[in-house]
Design a protein around this motif. Structure first.
Motif, PDB file in Angstrom:
ATOM      1  N   ASP A 102      31.844  15.655  -9.988  1.00 33.55           N
ATOM      2  CA  ASP A 102      32.138  16.695 -10.971  1.00 33.55           C
ATOM      3  C   ASP A 102      33.638  16.807 -11.235  1.00 33.55           C
ATOM      4  OD1 ASP A 102      29.447  17.239 -11.170  1.00 33.55           O
ATOM      5  OD2 ASP A 102      29.523  19.093  -9.994  1.00 33.55           O
ATOM      6  N   ILE A 103      34.439  16.729 -10.170  1.00 36.52           N
ATOM      7  CA  ILE A 103      35.898  16.799 -10.330  1.00 36.52           C
ATOM      8  C   ILE A 103      36.395  15.575 -11.091  1.00 36.52           C
ATOM      9  CG2 ILE A 103      38.097  16.723  -9.086  1.00 36.52           C
ATOM     10  CD1 ILE A 103      36.674  18.398  -6.867  1.00 36.52           C
ATOM     11  N   LYS A 104      35.920  14.409 -10.706  1.00 37.53           N
ATOM     12  CA  LYS A 104      36.348  13.150 -11.332  1.00 37.53           C
ATOM     13  C   LYS A 104      35.978  13.127 -12.814  1.00 37.53           C
ATOM     14  CE  LYS A 104      37.628   8.764 -11.103  1.00 37.53           C
ATOM     15  NZ  LYS A 104      38.975   8.356 -11.049  1.00 37.53           N
ATOM     16  N   GLN A 105      34.819  13.678 -13.167  1.00 30.92           N
ATOM     17  CA  GLN A 105      34.371  13.676 -14.561  1.00 30.92           C
ATOM     18  C   GLN A 105      34.945  14.835 -15.360  1.00 30.92           C
ATOM     19  OE1 GLN A 105      30.098  13.572 -14.145  1.00 30.92           O
ATOM     20  NE2 GLN A 105      30.077  11.361 -13.765  1.00 30.92           N
ATOM     21  N   GLY A 106      35.745  15.688 -14.717  1.00 31.43           N
ATOM     22  CA  GLY A 106      36.408  16.766 -15.436  1.00 31.43           C
ATOM     23  C   GLY A 106      35.599  18.035 -15.604  1.00 31.43           C
ATOM     24  N   ARG A 107      34.474  18.143 -14.916  1.00 34.62           N
ATOM     25  CA  ARG A 107      33.698  19.390 -14.996  1.00 34.62           C
ATOM     26  C   ARG A 107      34.453  20.538 -14.339  1.00 34.62           C
ATOM     27  NH1 ARG A 107      29.068  15.921 -13.556  1.00 34.62           N
ATOM     28  NH2 ARG A 107      28.134  15.322 -15.529  1.00 34.62           N
ATOM     29  N   PHE A 108      35.243  20.197 -13.311  1.00 32.10           N
ATOM     30  CA  PHE A 108      36.155  21.147 -12.690  1.00 32.10           C
ATOM     31  C   PHE A 108      37.557  20.638 -12.975  1.00 32.10           C
ATOM     32  CE2 PHE A 108      32.466  21.476  -9.673  1.00 32.10           C
ATOM     33  CZ  PHE A 108      32.078  22.749 -10.055  1.00 32.10           C
TER      34      PHE A 108
END
Length: 161
Positions: A25-31
């Motif tokens: 999620d962090i890597k994909q920019g969700r966070f």
């Protein structure tokens, strides 16, 4: 009961599954960097795990440098990716991640007589990390002071007539 033969079971602990999803999620920019991570209670509900399991998943991400925690405030996404989405110099992804991505870099050879750049680079990285941590602590302190000022302003206002 035996599992279906075509499904490969993953025997890793649940906290690693949760950490993998949060990392993704962090890597994909969700966070986004600076954004607060879900609370432990929210992670418990999302992944159907116990309190300590959710905390362990956050600890994994903290150890990797993907998040940081401010006591009494929560966990926040660290600014570890540059604009291309690749991890920056201060982030050390886990070995399994590097192996999977095929991005393991061979150790640079230092020729005889040349000063080693690793010590200069690592001391600079340590200095930058210390500065980043100090800025985060000051930012949290600043927010707390702003809240105190607002509370004092409200306390000084005359009661409505």
């Amino acid at each position: 009961m035996t599992p279906a033969p075509d499904k490969k079971q993953d025997r890793r602990p649940p906290y690693q599954h949760a950490a993998d999803e949060l990392r993704r999620d962090i890597k994909q920019g969700r966070f986004k960097p600076g954004e607060q991570m879900p609370s432990v209670r929210e992670l418990q509900e999302r992944f159907g795990v116990a309190n300590m399991t959710a905390r362990s998943a956050l600890n994994v991400l903290r150890d990797e440098g993907l998040i940081y925690t401010i006591h009494g405030r929560g966990s926040f996404v660290a600014d570890v990716a540059d604009r291309t989405g690749e991890f920056t110099i201060g982030y050390n992804p886990p070995a399994w991640y590097l192996a999977k991505k095929g991005k393991e870099e061979p150790d640079a050879e230092v020729e005889e007589g040349e000063p080693g750049n690793e010590s200069a680079g690592s001391s600079l990285i340590e200095l930058l990390a210390a500065l980043r941590d100090e800025i985060r602590a000051l930012s949290a302190e600043h927010q707390e002071l702003r809240r105190e000022v607002e509370a004092l302003k409200k306390a000084q206002q005359p009661p409505p007539s």
